[in-house]
Design a protein around this motif. Structure first.
Motif: not given
Lengths: 407, 262
Positions: B96, B98, B100, B102-104, B106-107, B111, B115-116, B118-119, B163
Motif C-alpha cells: 500500500f 497512501f 498521507s 501513513n508512516l508511524i 514514533r518509529l 523501522d 514493519l511489513p 514483522i508480520y 515500505r
C-alpha cells in the motif's frame, strides 16, 4: 511466532518509553499492590519460620500437647476462645505420658499471671512459668549464670530471664537476690542466657520470664494445676510418630474419649503462634488485592487511551499485513509489560519495606520463590485480565476507518 | 483448477457492488464493476471525488470485507478466505502507498520500512538488512535513523513506497501517492513507480492529476461507482497475456530482441 513475541516486546518497550510518565504512573498502581502482598507474605513466612526452625533446632523429636480440641480456624484462635477456660490437661496426663515407651522427657508448662517485683517492679505481664527441670533439656534452655530449677532444693527458688533481671535489679547478675512472685518470696538460683526470641513454640518470652517449680506454681494457683502445654521429647526422631500415637491413645483414655486436647509436632507446633499472623496477613492480603484491582483498572484505562490514540497505527499495521491476532498480541503484551514491570518493582519494594519493618521486629522476612511466584503470577493475571479487552477492541477496528482517522 | 496456458489475471472483478448505509441512506459507492487486471499493468484510476476510487482500492487491497459480487485474486475467490488468510495475502502480495504517507511517527525510517516484514516473522537482523537495502535503492540510505517528522514530503513518500515494496509484493496499490507533494517531488515519485512497473510489478494508482496518467499503461475513469471509460495506452505489456499464448517463433524473437537491447 517466537520472533513475533520478541518484536511485540520491543514494540511495547518503545511505546512505554515514549509515554514514560503515563506508564510509570500506571505501573505504580500495580507496584503498590504487589509490594504490600510481598511484604505481608515475607513477614508472615518469617514469623512462621522462626518457630519451625526452633522446633527443628531441637532435633525434631519434640511433640507438644495443648489443651482444647484441634482447630484449623485462624479466626476462632484470634478470638482467644480458650484463653480463660480452665485447661483440660491434668497432672495425671503428665504422669501417664511419662510412662510411655521412648519418651525421654516431659515438661509441663503452667503460665500464671501475677505481679513480680525485686528492687523494682517488673512489667505487668511478666510471665510466671511453673515447670519441671526437664524443660531445660526439652526446650534447650541455656543458663548464663547459676543453675536451672532443681526440686531437691527448697521449693521457693526461681530462675529468671536476663532482661527481667536487668529490669528488677539493674544487672544480669542477680543470683542470691530475692524476688516476690504474687507476694511470695523466691530466691534466684539462675539467670538464663539471652535468646532474643519472644516468638517461640512455648509462647513464653524466656528473656522476661520467671521460672519456678511446678509445686510452687500450684501453691500460687490455689493448689491446682493449670497446664497450658506439655512438651514431650522422644528418645529419637524415628520414635516420635509412635510416641504421638500412644500419647493420643493414652490421653483419650484419660479424658474418657473426649478430644479436648491436641498433640502437635514439627510445623504444626508453629501453627497456633503463626495463626495470628495468618489472620492478619489474610486481612491485609484482601486489602492489597483491592489495590491490585484498582491498579488493574488503571492499566485498562491507559490501554484504552493508547488504543484510541493509535487507531491510525492499527489501520496501517493491518494494511501492511497484521492479522487481528497480531494486534491483540501487540496490545496484550504491552499491558503485560506494564503489569509485570509494576509487579517486579513491587516485589523489590515489598522486600525493602519488609526488611525496613523487620528492624523493629524480632524476626527477618523470608526470601523464597513462593513470594516471587505469587508476585509475578498476580501481575500476570492482572495484566491479562485488564489488558485483553482493550487489545480485542484494538483488533476489531475496521482498518479503513482507522486509516481515515485524523486525516 | 485446470492448468491453462495463460496465467489467470491478477485481479478479476465481476459485478462488484459496495453498499454504504441502510434503508433510506443506502447508496452504492461501487455500483457494478467488471474489471480484469493482468500482471504487469500500470493502471491509473481517475474520477471526481466520491466516485468510489478509494473504495475500489480498499476492496482490491482486501481491507474492505463487506462486498457483493465476485473478486478473484490470482484466480481464487477471496470471499471464502478467513481474516487471517487475508492478512497473510496483504502481507505477502499487496503493497500500500497512501496519500498521507501513513508512516508511524514514533518509529524511525528503517523501522517503518521493516514493519511489513514483522508480520512475515523475519528476525530483527534480517529485517533491518532488507529495509536498509531497499532504502539505499531509494537513495534514502543516509536517512535510515531519521524520524518521519524530520523528512520532507517527497522523502516520506519514498519511504512509504520503500515500505510497500520491502515485501516484494506483486500488486502495488497507490492512493493518490502524489496528492500531498509538489510537482518536482511528484515527478520523482512517479519515476519510481514507473521503474517498478518496468520491473514487472502490477500497479494500481488512484489519482486526480491527469498529467500523471502518461505514466500509466491503462487509464480507467470512474463515475458514480461505475467504470466510465477504460483506455489502454501504448506500450501495453499486459495485453500479451490477454491474447492467445505466444507461439515458439514469436517467443524466440522476443528473447533475441531482449538480448540485443541488453
Amino acid at each position: 511466532m517466537r520472533f513475533l513475541f520478541l518484536i511485540h516486546l520491543q514494540n511495547a518497550r518503545q511505546s512505554i518509553k515514549s509515554n514514560r510518565l503515563r506508564s510509570f504512573l500506571t505501573m505504580v498502581g500495580i507496584t503498590i499492590g504487589v509490594a504490600s502482598i510481598t511484604t505481608i507474605m515475607a513477614l508472615s513466612a518469617g514469623a512462621n519460620k522462626i518457630v519451625s526452625t526452633q522446633v527443628d533446632a531441637l532435633g525434631g523429636n519434640i511433640a507438644v500437647v495443648r489443651p482444647g480440641a484441634p482447630t484449623n480456624d485462624a479466626f476462632s484462635q484470634l478470638a482467644g476462645d480458650h484463653q480463660f477456660a480452665a485447661s483440660t490437661l491434668t497432672d495425671i496426663d503428665v504422669a501417664s505420658i511419662k510412662d510411655i515407651e521412648h519418651v525421654s522427657a516431659v515438661a509441663p508448662l503452667m503460665v500464671i499471671g501475677g505481679a513480680v517485683s525485686g528492687n523494682s517492679d517488673a512489667p505487668a505481664n511478666t510471665p510466671i512459668v511453673a515447670t519441671t527441670p526437664e524443660l531445660q533439656a526439652v526446650s534447650n534452655i541455656q543458663i548464663a549464670d547459676g543453675q536451672f530449677l532443681d526440686p531437691n532444693l527448697i521449693a521457693s527458688t526461681a530462675v529468671i530471664g536476663p532482661q527481667l533481671s536487668v529490669n528488677l535489679f539493674g544487672t544480669e547478675h542477680s543470683i542470691g537476690q530475692t524476688i516476690r512472685v504474687k507476694g511470695e518470696p523466691f530466691t534466684i538460683i539462675g539467670v538464663m542466657k539471652r535468646t532474643n526470641s519472644p516468638i517461640n513454640y512455648n509462647n513464653v518470652d524466656f528473656d522476661n520470664a520467671v521460672l519456678i517449680n511446678l509445686e510452687s506454681g500450684r501453691a500460687l494457683n490455689q493448689g491446682s494445676s493449670h497446664l497450658q502445654q506439655i512438651n514431650v521429647q522422644s528418645d529419637s526422631v524415628t520414635h516420635l510418630t509412635s510416641v504421638i500415637t500412644t500419647i493420643n491413645k493414652t490421653l483419650l483414655r484419660n479424658h474418657l474419649n473426649e478430644v479436648d486436647f491436641a498433640v502437635l509436632s514439627g510445623t504444626q507446633v508453629a501453627q497456633p503462634t503463626s495463626r495470628i499472623f495468618t489472620a492478619i496477613a489474610g486481612v491485609s492480603v484482601a486489602i492489597a488485592a483491592i489495590s491490585l484491582i484498582v491498579g488493574g483498572v488503571g492499566i485498562m484505562n491507559i490501554m484504552l487511551v493508547s488504543v484510541a490514540e493509535r487507531t491510525r497505527e492499527i489501520g496501517i499495521r493491518k494494511a501492511l499485513g497484521a492479522s487481528n491476532r497480531d494486534i491483540v498480541a501487540q496490545f496484550l503484551i504491552e499491558s503485560l509489560v506494564l503489569s509485570i514491570g509494576g509487579g517486579v518493582a513491587g516485589y523489590l519494594l515489598g522486600y525493602a519495606v519488609a526488611f525496613a519493618i523487620s528492624t523493629f521486629l524480632t524476626f527477618d522476612p523470608i526470601l523464597n520463590w513462593e513470594v516471587a511466584g505469587v508476585a509475578i503470577g498476580v501481575s500476570l493475571i492482572i495484566g491479562t485480565l485488564f489488558g485483553i479487552y482493550p487489545a480485542i477492541r484494538a483488533a476489531r477496528r475496521d482498518p479503513i476507518s482507522a486509516l481515515r482517522q485524523y486525516e | 483448477m485446470a492448468k491453462s496456458a495463460s496465467p489467470p489475471p491478477v485481479i478479476e472483478l465481476r459485478d462488484l457492488h459496495k453498499r454504504f448505509g441502510i434503508g433510506d441512506a443506502e447508496h452504492f459507492a461501487i455500483d457494478g464493476i467488471d474489471l480484469t487486471i493482468q500482471k504487469g499493468e500500470f493502471i491509473a484510476i481517475m474520477g471526481p471525488s466520491g466516485c468510489g476510487k478509494t473504495t475500489l482500492l480498499n476492496v482490491l487491497g482486501l481491507l474492505d470485507n463487506s462486498i457483493e459480487g465476485e473478486y478473484l485474486l490470482n484466480g481464487k475467490p477471496i470471499a471464502s478466505l478467513s481474516q487471517r488468510r487475508k492478512a497473510k495475502i496483504r502481507s505477502e502480495e499487496i503493497g500500500f502507498v497512501f496519500q498521507s504517507f501513513n508512516l508511524i511517527s514514533r518509529l524511525n525510517v528503517i523501522d517503518n520500512v521493516a514493519l511489513p516484514l514483522i508480520y512475515k516473522g523475519m528476525s530483527k537482523l534480517k529485517r533491518e538488512k532488507k529495509a536498509s537495502k531497499i532504502l539505499h535503492d531509494f537513495h534514502l540510505g543516509e536517512r535510515e535513523f531519521y524520524m518521519p517528522s524530520q523528512l520532507s514530503g517527497g522523502q516520506m513518500q519514498r519511504v512509504a513506497i520503500a515500505r510497500a515494496l520491502v515485501n516484494e509484493p506483486s500488486i502495488i496499490l497507490a492512493d493518490e501517492p502524489t496528492g500531498n507533494l509538489d510537482s518536482h517531488a511528484s515527478h520523482i515519485i512517479m519515476e519510481e513507480l514507473s521503474d517498478l512497473h518496468q520491473k514487472g510489478n502490477t500497479i494500481i494508482m488512484v489519482t486526480h492529476n491527469p498529467n500523471l496518467t502518461t505514466y500509466a499503461s491503462r487509464v480507467i475513469t470512474m463515475l458514480d461507482g461505475k467504470v466510465d471509460t477504460d483506455t489502454f495506452r501504448l506500450p501495453l505489456p499486459a495485453r500479451e497475456s490477454t491474447k492467445k499464448p505466444l507461439g515458439n517463433t514469436t517467443k524466440k524473437k522476443l528473447a533475441r530482441k531482449k538480448k540485443d537491447t541488453k
